[in-house]
Structures are given as C-alpha cells and as structure tokens.
Motif scaffolding. Structure first.
Motif, mmCIF file in Angstrom:
data_model
loop_
_atom_site.group_PDB
_atom_site.id
_atom_site.type_symbol
_atom_site.label_atom_id
_atom_site.label_comp_id
_atom_site.label_asym_id
_atom_site.label_seq_id
_atom_site.Cartn_x
_atom_site.Cartn_y
_atom_site.Cartn_z
ATOM 1 N N ILE A 1 -16.559 35.422 81.372
ATOM 2 C CA ILE A 1 -18.194 35.796 81.561
ATOM 3 C C ILE A 1 -17.751 37.275 82.221
ATOM 4 C CG2 ILE A 1 -20.375 36.292 81.588
ATOM 5 C CD1 ILE A 1 -20.456 33.390 80.594
ATOM 6 N N ARG A 2 -16.985 36.778 84.008
ATOM 7 C CA ARG A 2 -16.886 37.718 85.005
ATOM 8 C C ARG A 2 -16.890 39.503 84.249
ATOM 9 N NH1 ARG A 2 -17.212 36.871 90.641
ATOM 10 N NH2 ARG A 2 -15.844 38.938 90.424
ATOM 11 N N LYS B 1 -27.005 44.565 86.196
ATOM 12 C CA LYS B 1 -25.865 45.053 86.232
ATOM 13 C C LYS B 1 -25.469 44.011 87.214
ATOM 14 C CE LYS B 1 -24.591 49.656 85.705
ATOM 15 N NZ LYS B 1 -24.940 51.538 86.030
ATOM 16 N N THR C 1 -27.954 35.456 82.773
ATOM 17 C CA THR C 1 -26.660 35.445 82.451
ATOM 18 C C THR C 1 -25.925 34.228 81.173
ATOM 19 O OG1 THR C 1 -26.558 35.776 84.969
ATOM 20 C CG2 THR C 1 -24.330 35.180 83.680
ATOM 21 N N HIS D 1 -27.456 41.170 87.422
ATOM 22 C CA HIS D 1 -27.162 39.933 87.413
ATOM 23 C C HIS D 1 -26.202 39.740 86.129
ATOM 24 C CE1 HIS D 1 -31.087 39.135 88.200
ATOM 25 N NE2 HIS D 1 -31.677 38.030 89.025
ATOM 26 N N GLY D 2 -25.519 40.533 85.924
ATOM 27 C CA GLY D 2 -24.345 40.634 84.917
ATOM 28 C C GLY D 2 -24.730 40.255 83.231
ATOM 29 N N TYR E 1 -20.606 28.100 79.704
ATOM 30 C CA TYR E 1 -19.842 28.565 80.968
ATOM 31 C C TYR E 1 -18.430 28.856 80.903
ATOM 32 C CZ TYR E 1 -18.607 24.954 77.568
ATOM 33 O OH TYR E 1 -18.339 24.174 75.796
ATOM 34 N N THR F 1 -24.232 23.185 82.917
ATOM 35 C CA THR F 1 -23.164 24.311 83.698
ATOM 36 C C THR F 1 -22.859 25.560 83.030
ATOM 37 O OG1 THR F 1 -22.153 22.127 83.840
ATOM 38 C CG2 THR F 1 -20.468 24.023 83.962
ATOM 39 N N MET F 2 -23.487 26.435 84.310
ATOM 40 C CA MET F 2 -23.175 27.974 84.394
ATOM 41 C C MET F 2 -22.098 28.541 84.340
ATOM 42 S SD MET F 2 -27.078 28.715 84.890
ATOM 43 C CE MET F 2 -26.668 30.265 85.257
ATOM 44 N N ILE F 3 -22.052 29.982 84.492
ATOM 45 C CA ILE F 3 -21.449 30.931 84.985
ATOM 46 C C ILE F 3 -22.786 32.093 85.968
ATOM 47 C CG2 ILE F 3 -20.645 33.333 85.097
ATOM 48 C CD1 ILE F 3 -19.141 30.386 84.901
ATOM 49 N N GLY F 4 -22.876 31.958 87.167
ATOM 50 C CA GLY F 4 -24.487 32.568 87.905
ATOM 51 C C GLY F 4 -24.503 33.876 87.375
ATOM 52 N N PRO F 5 -24.852 34.794 88.224
ATOM 53 C CA PRO F 5 -26.116 33.839 89.483
ATOM 54 C C PRO F 5 -27.789 33.897 88.039
ATOM 55 C CG PRO F 5 -25.974 36.512 88.732
ATOM 56 C CD PRO F 5 -25.857 36.227 87.840
ATOM 57 N N SER F 6 -27.838 33.999 87.118
ATOM 58 C CA SER F 6 -29.557 33.800 87.002
ATOM 59 C C SER F 6 -28.999 32.572 85.373
ATOM 60 C CB SER F 6 -30.098 35.021 86.837
ATOM 61 O OG SER F 6 -31.121 34.350 86.040
ATOM 62 N N ARG G 1 -22.035 41.864 80.892
ATOM 63 C CA ARG G 1 -21.007 41.212 80.290
ATOM 64 C C ARG G 1 -21.208 39.510 80.044
ATOM 65 N NH1 ARG G 1 -18.221 41.274 86.858
ATOM 66 N NH2 ARG G 1 -19.231 42.741 87.531
#
Lengths: 296, 222
Positions: free
Chosen positions: B76-77, B54, B19, B56-57, B72, B10-15, B60
């Motif tokens: 992060i955003r 940038k 990420t 792929h975040g 997760y 379970t993770m924050i996207g996108p990669s 951040r």
C-alpha cells in the motif's frame, strides 16, 4: 454463550466456572465463530506477532511519518532509556514507552499494525504486552491468552459505549485501550477477575473526557504521545488493583459514564480537527505545512 | 461482534477509515473490473477524503485496492509507484459530492481492454464501507457479506429465474439482502444479492447462463 453486555457478567461466569476470563472467552468465542479453540488461539497469536513486528518497524532511527510531521520517537526513547539507565521512570517503563511510540509511529508511517481497538490507539496494548514478553520474559502463551481478556473488555465497552474518536473522543480510543490493557496486565500478574475489572475501571476513569483533536486530522499529534500516557495509566491502574485498591465506581458504570461524556462532547472535539490542539495557532500552521493553504 | 473486531483488523496505518476502508473500496472496483487490468483511473474524493487524503495515504490505499491488494498488504505504501510501473495513468480530484457521506470516493476505471466501470462508496468507520453506486446504478451493500451483482435486461420473470436457480439447485444458499436497481423500464438493471456464507461452486457461472443476464459478479466479503 456470553453476551458481553456487562463486565459483571464476565466476572459472574468466571466465578461460576472457576476460570480465568481469558479461558472463558476463548472457549466462548470458538463456539460463536464455529472454530476450534486452537484455531482461534492461533489467529490471536498471529495478531501478537504483528504487534512485535510493528515495534521493530517503528524503532528505526530514520522512521518518519508519511506527512513528515512526526517520526523517530520510538528510537529516541529507547536511546534515552539506555543512555540514562531508565531515566526517571525506570528501565522497564521507559522501554514500554518506547514500544508504544514505535507502534504508533509505525502506524503514522503507513506500516503494518493491529488496530487495538483502533489504529489511533494501536501502541498501548503492544507497549504493555510486548514489554512483559521481551523484558519480563513471560511465556508467549500467557501473553496471547491475556489478549482475549483485553478483547472481552473491549467488546463490552464497544457495546455499552463506543471505540471511535469521532463518536466518543480520544477517551473512546486511548481510554478504552488503556482499560483493556490494564485488565490484561492484572490477569498476567495473577490477579483476580475482580481486580482486572477494577484496573479497567481505574484506567477509564483516569482518561474520562479525553478529547480527540488530531492536528491536521492526522493520526499523529497528539495521538502518538497519548499512546504512551495510555501505557502508563494501564500499568499504574493494574498495580493499584493488584495492591488491593478498589475502584469505588464499578467498571460498567465507568463505561456508561464514558458514553455519556462522549455524547456531551461538542463535535469540534471529536476527530474533526476543528478544536483543541488542532485549532491552536501552531496546529493550524502544521496543517498548512502538510496540506497547503486552506481552500475554503 | 467477536474478539477480532476489537483486536484487529491487521492493517496498514494510519487510519482505519481513511486507509483500510479506502483499500476496501478500491477492492470493490477491482472485482467489478473482473480481472481486466486498468489503463486509466480517475478518483474523485469528497468530504474529509478530499481534505486529508494525502496525509492518510487514502490515494495510495485506493490504488492498492484497485490493483487487488488487501488492507494489510505492505505494498500500500508504494501503490502509486507500482501503478506507474504497471503503466496505469491515475489522477485524484478533490470534489464535493452533495449529500454524500463525509468519506466518499467515486472511482472511474478504463481497462486496457476498453472496459469501463464506476464505483461510488463511502468509508463508514473502522475499515467498514458502504457501496452506493456501481456503473451508475444504485446499489447498497457493505462488503461484510459475499455479494452477487447481477447485471441484466429488465424483463418479466428474470428475478424469479435467478432466485429459483438458487432455490432449486443450490438449496443451502440463504439471501440476507436483495435490492433491484432499474434506472429505465426495459433497459439494463442490476440485482444486488447479499448471501450468508460462501457461494457454492458453479452458481455464478450458472447465473451467467440465464437468458437476459448480461453479467454476474461476485464481490467476496472484503
């Protein structure tokens, strides 16, 4: 304990114990992870809850990706489905498409998702399963259990071939996800383990050779829309298998073939953003739009 | 491999590699700083990280990890805003680290207490990482297992002192991997010890008490 080296092994064990694949896998994984079945089930239920949340997150009208290249697809599709009473594909299918777009869009917007099996293919399993849960009102317990079946097929694919676009192309990401989802759908509809295996084989065969060519290297174009095609292939493969249509090529051989095709793909078509759609004039222009003119 | 290696993370996207893996690398730096709050952060990005960070975040994600968030965490955003609110100065510098893995980051942190650290590592796919250098010393661990870093003075018998402590007092501990890095004879050196399972209560403190051990850090599996 199961070795997950071949789907054939899962089918034989399910036949010997007269169990569903999911029951077999839950018991086996609990033993391997040294946890109770209840704990392992609860963890999978949490993953499914995250999938449902990702659908909601991604269906907002103002959803935009971090790069600004994409956004709002889940909302547009749901609105279209309502406005046209299901468009060409019907209410159930267009709503499933909307969910796949939503989860994939949620990923591109740096929202929370479950990689199933990867972040690039994270919309396919939720597109299928959340639709059966919310629209066909299937019991949550059955849905969560079916994810164990999907995961078992995924473990075999990971061991015989691969799940990474950089290694095997998009067939390894969206192709694997569609194969895993097809198997889960068959089990949910009361099909046999052999039918689940056939559905997985058909889904993989239908995406054999799918290249990984993300524009600007980002998980957006064409990834988001490929999650929809993965959902459609999963449903149609499951229906074919449930109708009694066999896969002439056994599933393990389809997986081996996917591995071979992946190895034969040139590097430019394996997540390097150097070939395919990424290398089109528009693909290059979009890359410049996000990252500025090339420095090298 | 188990079902949650396939259904997950379970993770924050996108990669997962750009990420989630970046968060994990940041978290290692967070552990190396040992709870000291960062004042200045400089991150050099090499290879694919330098070109796509940038979109792929990755920027951040690295900052989120440095501040202790997980792969997760919804924060992060907004990690760059949070860093600013906390008064952390940061910069991202695309560079080319010759011979490095395509997804490599080199993190320099100066703490508010003056303490400094550097961590260099690579995101090797699926959210997994490999740490290559800590404070200029060669290490080699993945963060999959609990890892103990023992910074010490290079003296005869010190490795035995550390491993004997594990054997005599904490019998259940099993070492899965061991590496010694010693840039200069008689200078500072580092042991990287990966263990199976959790470290027993008190073991890290006991290690810190050994003569000529400068510091001991536990990097829990990330």
């Amino acid at each position: 304990m199961l070795l997950y080296q071949a789907i054939e092994e899962l089918l034989a064990a399910a036949a010997a114990q007269n169990k569903k694949i999911s029951e077999l896998v839950l018991a086996d994984q609990a033993q391997q992870m040294e946890k109770t079945e209840q704990e392992v089930y609860a963890q999978m239920e949490q993953s499914f809850d995250v999938m449902c949340d990702s659908v909601l997150q991604g269906q907002g009208p103002n959803q935009r990706s971090t790069s600004g290249l994409t956004g709002g697809e889940g909302f547009k599709m749901m609105f279209y489905s309502e406005r046209t009473a299901g468009g060409l594909s019907g209410v159930f299918m267009t709503r499933a498409m909307s969910r796949a777009l939503a989860v994939s869009g949620c990923n591109a917007a740096m929202g929370k998702i479950v990689a199933t099996p990867t972040a690039g293919s994270c919309g396919i399993l939720p597109g299928c399963l959340v639709s059966l849960y919310e629209d066909k009102k299937m019991p949550k317990k059955d849905i969560v259990m079916s994810i164990f079946t999907a995961a078992a097929f995924g473990i075999v694919i990971a061991q015989r071939a691969c799940l990474a676009g950089a290694q095997g192309g998009c067939q390894a990401e969206c192709g694997s996800a569609a194969g895993m989802a097809a198997a889960a759908l068959v089990e949910l509809q009361g099909g046999t383990p052999q039918q689940a295996a056939d559905a997985c084989a058909i889904a993989i065969a239908n995406q054999l050779g799918l290249v990984c060519d993300p524009v600007a290297g980002l998980v957006e174009i064409p990834c988001i829309k490929r999650n929809v095609s993965g959902v459609m292939i999963a449903f149609s493969s499951a229906d074919m298998a449930l109708a009694g249509i066999r896969s002439e090529i056994p599933v393990d051989e389809c997986i081996d073939s996917m591995d071979e095709v992946g190895s034969a793909l040139p590097a430019s078509l394996r997540e390097t953003a150097l070939g395919g759609l990424a290398a089109t004039p528009t693909g290059m222009k979009l890359k410049e739009q996000v990252f500025g003119p090339a420095q090298h | 491999m188990n079902v949650f290696d396939i259904i997950g993370p379970t993770m924050i996207g996108p990669s997962s590699s750009h990420t989630a893996g970046a968060v994990a690398l940041g978290r290692v730096a967070n552990k190396v700083m040992n709870q000291a709050s960062p004042a200045k952060v400089r991150i050099e990005l090499s290879g694919s990280f330098a070109h796509t960070y940038k979109g792929h975040g990755t920027d951040r994600a690295l900052m989120a990890g440095i501040m202790g968030y997980k792969s997760y965490s919804a924060e992060i955003r907004d990690a760059l805003d949070i860093a600013q609110q906390r008064g952390i100065e940061y910069e991202f510098v695309p560079t080319d680290i010759p011979g490095a893995h395509p997804n490599t980051a080199r993190i320099y942190i100066k703490g508010k207490n003056g303490e400094e650290c550097t961590v260099q590592g690579a995101s090797i796919g699926g959210g997994n990482i490999r740490v290559d250098y800590i404070n200029g010393m060669r290490v080699d661990f993945t963060g999959e297992h609990n890892t103990i870093l023992v910074l010490h003075r290079d003296k005869p018998g010190l490795i035995a002192a550390v491993t004997n402590l594990m054997k005599e007092k904490y019998k259940e501990v099993n070492i899965g991997n061991f590496r010694l890095s010693r840039p200069v004879k008689g200078g500072e050196a580092m042991m990287t010890i990966e263990i199976d399972g959790m470290p027993p209560q008190g073991m890290i403190d006991d290690m810190r008490g050994i003569e000529n051990v400068i510091n001991v850090l536990l990097i829990r599996s990330v």
